[in-house]
Design an enzyme around this catalytic site. Sequence first.
Site, PDB file in Angstrom:
ATOM      1  N   SER B 373       0.954  -0.993   0.023  1.00 46.19           N
ATOM      2  CA  SER B 373      -0.390  -0.195  -0.321  1.00 46.19           C
ATOM      3  C   SER B 373       0.817   1.008  -0.152  1.00 46.19           C
ATOM      4  O   SER B 373       1.878   1.467  -1.074  1.00 46.19           O
ATOM      5  CB  SER B 373      -0.900  -0.074   1.340  1.00 46.19           C
ATOM      6  OG  SER B 373      -1.899   0.638   1.518  1.00 46.19           O
ATOM      7  N   ASP B 493      -8.183  -5.637  -5.508  1.00 49.13           N
ATOM      8  CA  ASP B 493      -7.935  -4.511  -5.372  1.00 49.13           C
ATOM      9  C   ASP B 493      -9.052  -3.496  -5.528  1.00 49.13           C
ATOM     10  O   ASP B 493      -7.757  -2.661  -5.976  1.00 49.13           O
ATOM     11  CB  ASP B 493      -6.500  -4.452  -4.552  1.00 49.13           C
ATOM     12  CG  ASP B 493      -6.321  -3.482  -3.953  1.00 49.13           C
ATOM     13  OD1 ASP B 493      -6.645  -2.292  -3.324  1.00 49.13           O
ATOM     14  OD2 ASP B 493      -4.396  -3.576  -3.722  1.00 49.13           O
ATOM     15  N   HIS B 524      -7.165  -5.891  -0.377  1.00 44.01           N
ATOM     16  CA  HIS B 524      -5.359  -5.567  -0.206  1.00 44.01           C
ATOM     17  C   HIS B 524      -4.785  -5.707   0.362  1.00 44.01           C
ATOM     18  O   HIS B 524      -5.170  -5.859   2.303  1.00 44.01           O
ATOM     19  CB  HIS B 524      -6.034  -3.813   0.124  1.00 44.01           C
ATOM     20  CG  HIS B 524      -5.067  -2.709   0.145  1.00 44.01           C
ATOM     21  ND1 HIS B 524      -4.304  -2.396  -0.832  1.00 44.01           N
ATOM     22  CD2 HIS B 524      -5.028  -2.403   0.890  1.00 44.01           C
ATOM     23  CE1 HIS B 524      -3.712  -1.287  -0.654  1.00 44.01           C
ATOM     24  NE2 HIS B 524      -3.795  -0.892   0.370  1.00 44.01           N
TER      25      HIS B 524
END
Lengths: 812, 812
Positions: B373, B493, B524
């Site tokens: 991320s 995601d 994610h």
Amino acid sequence: MKNNQFAIETVDSATELKELRAIHFIDASIDNLDDPLAVWKVLLHKTILEAKSETVFKQKLNNYLATPTVALGDFLESQQPLTNEIFYCVALQLLQFDVDSDFKLTEPLTAMKKIQLPVITDPIQSKADLLHAWYLLLCTHTKNGQTYLDKLTQDGYFVSFYKQTTQPLFFNGKAQAVFDPHQLIRDVVYVEAPLDTDQDGKRDLLKVEILRPQQTEQGYKAPVLYTASPYNQGINDEAGDAAMHNVDVKLQAKEPNQLNYKDIHYAEKSAPLPAKRQIAGEQKEADETFAMEAPYTLNDYFLTRGFAVVYAAGIGTKDSDGIRDTGAVSETVSTIAVIEWLAGNRTAFTNKTDNVEIKAWWSNAKIAMTGRSYLGTLATAAATTGVEGLKTAISEAAISSWYDYYRDGGLVAAPNTFQGEDMDVLATEVFSRMQNPGDYLKIKEYFDQVLTIMAKDQDRNTGNYSHYWDDRNYLNNVKNIKADMVMVHGLNDWNVKPRNVGNLWNALRDVPVAKKLILHQGQHIYINAFRSLDFTDMMNLWFSHELFGIDNHAKELLPDVLIQDNTQPETWHTYEDWQSPKDSHQIFNFEAKELVPETVPVRTAAASFSDHLDPETFDFYKKHLDVWERDLLTTNHDTTGENRLRDNRLIFKTSQYDQDTYIDGRVQLQIRVAVNEPFGMLSFQLVDYGDAKRLTVSPTILASKALSGTYDWRRDNLREFTLQKETTPWKMITNGHINLQNRHNNYQVDELKANDFYDLTVELQPTFYHLLAGHQLGLVVYATDFGTTVRGNQELQYSLQINKCKMSLPIK
Amino acid sequence: MKNNQFAIETVDSATELKELRAIHFIDASIDNLDDPLAVWKVLLHKTILEAKSETVFKQKLNNYLATPTVALGDFLESQQPLTNEIFYCVALQLLQFDVDSDFKLTEPLTAMKKIQLPVITDPIQSKADLLHAWYLLLCTHTKNGQTYLDKLTQDGYFVSFYKQTTQPLFFNGKAQAVFDPHQLIRDVVYVEAPLDTDQDGKRDLLKVEILRPQQTEQGYKAPVLYTASPYNQGINDEAGDAAMHNVDVKLQAKEPNQLNYKDIHYAEKSAPLPAKRQIAGEQKEADETFAMEAPYTLNDYFLTRGFAVVYAAGIGTKDSDGIRDTGAVSETVSTIAVIEWLAGNRTAFTNKTDNVEIKAWWSNAKIAMTGRSYLGTLATAAATTGVEGLKTAISEAAISSWYDYYRDGGLVAAPNTFQGEDMDVLATEVFSRMQNPGDYLKIKEYFDQVLTIMAKDQDRNTGNYSHYWDDRNYLNNVKNIKADMVMVHGLNDWNVKPRNVGNLWNALRDVPVAKKLILHQGQHIYINAFRSLDFTDMMNLWFSHELFGIDNHAKELLPDVLIQDNTQPETWHTYEDWQSPKDSHQIFNFEAKELVPETVPVRTAAASFSDHLDPETFDFYKKHLDVWERDLLTTNHDTTGENRLRDNRLIFKTSQYDQDTYIDGRVQLQIRVAVNEPFGMLSFQLVDYGDAKRLTVSPTILASKALSGTYDWRRDNLREFTLQKETTPWKMITNGHINLQNRHNNYQVDELKANDFYDLTVELQPTFYHLLAGHQLGLVVYATDFGTTVRGNQELQYSLQINKCKMSLPIK
């Protein structure tokens, strides 16, 4: 944010100073000072463990503000007088509360009060005042729900103590983390239980995993936290899944009987037992060790505080002998054999072959049991034997009678989310001897026989209480309990339902041991890492008292009954009792769709509902229990369309309560009912109707891996029940089920004629519920409970003679 | 159950023997033996680490079965010949597979093949054969998704190596856990970045947390895994929540413009920079340490394998200087300053005041970046600078252009579950200098000014691409990348959407570095503890090659493109490319409710839908995004009643596919549309219609805290995507959004006249999707996306000239 601490012991000034010296906050550098500011600076220096230079110390000091505009380092050098505002402004920052979102720099004392943090209200002016305030601060919880001293501990405060540690160190009545977790000794021994459950002609040997402080090698005797976990050597998930019972079966008429309790009362059989093994020698050092146990984080916390921790899975588990018979006396005997060994009253061997004895020479023979669910159940079971050495049992979310786990009111009634599970399924799941194929080969056939008998004895056909279940009812032996009891249970635990703790609490009321009860708003969970409650500290105070004999007033400080409020977060109330015999009662009559006060006369009326659904809807609900539950409780059409359960249940509601009301214990219903077949069942849910933001029943993780309580050691997530983001229109408070043929009790089967009306009384699961003013109580009456009962989707029609129905609410 | 291992290196026999000797499986006791059974017994002895006596060893040995009826210990003494069946029967048990549920004792070789475990097919007859088979077994994954050697490692295999360790130890090309995790040294240093983002006239000092092997004190130089995490010094959750934007605002008409790319292209400004600090001395030992970092479990795994791990949060975070400006060049410069220091090219100080330099003298100057991320984003950002010392970046679920995170097609488009978040909100959340009140006091005012500018520049009014966003687009600099790249992304995601990795992959295609891509079926998430894929081993092979220079064929062994199949669990396919320019295309025309092959002529037709809902339904959907999504995609009435979105979207479906088809990359749509106002937007979802049990997108925990890969060290949960229990009727494959005024690109604003038809082209988020034969593809066309776009609930009516619409699918 609200802090709730019960484990802070008030001690006199001399004790405070002695204890501060013992943990090295007071030392020669403090003795030579008189100025409170100078003393404070030295204390602060000791807390900034990351600083290895004076520059870094000053840098860190100035990260804090003493006033809204002056940094702490600058303040300490300014020679300005210390005030309580300044001390607590800094204290809040040390306790990890955030400026602005948690407190205003201009109003620290207001924040301390609002968050319910303990404060010294007398002016902090002298060195003595400051040390007193510092002592209290060390006992106070941070925003992360641990004492400030525990926060410093995980920052490394006690690491320098490790090498000198020979005995535990207590501060404010609680053991501190002065034992190096990476020097723990891990032993495996095999306890010889007075059992031969696998009938191989030899007593069952039980594998025990021990973690003990290295200092035991130098003569230190450790108390023991013992967790009996049938799960911890592995679970046979797939075999268990394969053993699950089909619940989509029809309810059937039962043959009436005239059984009395004495007919089904279990009397212990004395089976012949093989002789003990001939001891061939003795050894001090274990033959076997282990690397990874299945830990309980509460135990981990105490592993560095002078306690040993022992795990045993018991009969029928991997590396042990025996056969697992869920809830049976043999299981309890297996559980306490380990305690007997720890207390010096039973033999263990270094391995399963050589008959070389190994004693628990490192144990101080004082044992506590810990664990939740099945683990807590075995703690309760062990306590009911009165076994020597067991000083206290922490019984969390524990079963007190297996009938109350898998049955209800003469019905098969599954624990929440485990439809189809039963005693034989659980026995299969935990029979981890299966995971040693070489060992399993020898026992497979016999275990299969035992399973067959179990499947018969548990009797899914009738759902009746019987010899089998009475044998598995620990309540029969509560009078034998000699250990002090701590019970923890979720008021929203529909796995191990609240009746289990309710009956235990009631049975214990007159037993001469200390007993403490904590009821929280969760489901089937642990509460040792919650922000709003100092459960871990409470247990530390408790164990320090029970197992080390520390005179810390644990029994007085811990409330007898502690219940979490369901209407607002982080709110805990103390009471003298739960389900108190002294409670008053509100009694309601039934009207069409209404519950009215008993004083209101009601007209003769009946209401009926069907228990049948079209097959498509029936299948849909089976797969979507949440939708079924929503449809069941929703009175008005919601925006997602027609309510397909409209004709499959009755809802009766009170008017809006004009004041907050506390329901305390067992709601009782009198029902007059008829059904169009010679069999039938009723289910009930008591519901709080009223828009409100309610608590989550599963804890929210507030801070991931934030808690260890020890430097470089296992971490736990900080958790709490928080308010749900959205308003909900209702919440189920409690529920109950009854087979219409068990109108007298769970073992006597009564005749039921189709279409005749019968009176019956049902007691719902005990609860404690704060009903807000403006809300209504609703009683939902239905039959098939998709999450709990069998689901035959039969053409059943139920009628209630509603003017002959009543509801009685116990009110605190 | 299916195993997928890519990181097993095939080596020659001499290397195998050398490596077996290095890890002490071969030693003098083996050298003296010739009989393969005797050798096997010695090897097995070394694996039964819990046994401290011969009796226990034998006891444990007989827990395994060599044949369906003979225990292993008995077999080894029986002088019966070894067979491959026997070796692999035992191997499966050693690898923790369960008899009956995972394999049949009678057919071990079949099971090895079915589970996809590597086997030796030649007869295992000699000592050499056995050692060869044993070598391979050590490399093979257990049921818990780790190599058997790693399983032994966490049982304690390498603990006895700790005291002798001076250098890393490699086995099968991968570094082993011979470094004691409890002897790690923890340093904090302050790197001086070439930035003055807080404009205090001094270069920004950045706090860096280092964990390094104790052996570095004796001259060992460690490679570094560096995770740049803006989160790891704390997050300002409450301030972030307060800064969230209201998304229930009206879409507005934008003033047309004639911008070209050069008009909005960002050119670096060279701001004047304060001079470097005058160095006042040098020190080898750090002034500051730390206790609890926020770890990434993949890093933890390597901490005991000779790697150092470095965490830095960068500008604007707690204990560092500077101001956080999300995605800006300054953030990248801050990120790479740490690499420059680790490689010897930048100065760090022991603290923020004394100007005493401290060098990364313990570093081997070879650095990899890790993290997911925002963390992976900064790894990508760093790589695009070509910074010296960065050998490889593992970029997991990373943003490649911030526009693609918070915007889409000229619209504000939130990442999934973060409606209302934007650049300024994220900047606020990670500005953890706020958590040092003394420090924050100095910077608060300036930070508020920066936030105000940020709120303006991000421009929620237009949603256009601009100078601001071009500055925050790492794709502009992909050509500068010198580090080898590993990209990992979830095809589900919808937080960091697949376009981010898609564009990075495309941009990298011609850049002369090694690049590897892994696309999984998750959202994610991290994939380093999955059962079905040896990601951790792959990274070990990769890092051992990239940072230690081990010649282990990592670049050849790791597939270029590895994609998880969406139709069945634990299935991974390797490919040469993703979104390959060589793909063919399926082109569809639109008919009323249908998508037909391009060859089918279509009639002139239009279809329209409203974007308006009654306020009650609108409010309901805002609170129940799952119901909105269900109603949006459900074509037939489901059993919960009317579909309230029936008139608010169009659905076009293909006929059933007659064969399995793989969609590879970017689906393109040509749409002719009109709207009744001078503004408007369209949203699209491409949907797989067809009943199937589909994979969970959130991983299921298969075994809690089962993985550590090191004795007495941090544990991780074993995870996997499993099949959902219930069949689902559809699954969203990919989606896209466009502002009707951004028909050319995201910066040029086009005129839009009410009720005029316009042509536009939309590219959906890139995907890779296995569509099963018998399923249909559906395209859902709508406007307001409750989870993504603004929600004005305006009286908008959209019309599609459907005979002028087309869909193009890239097919592998």
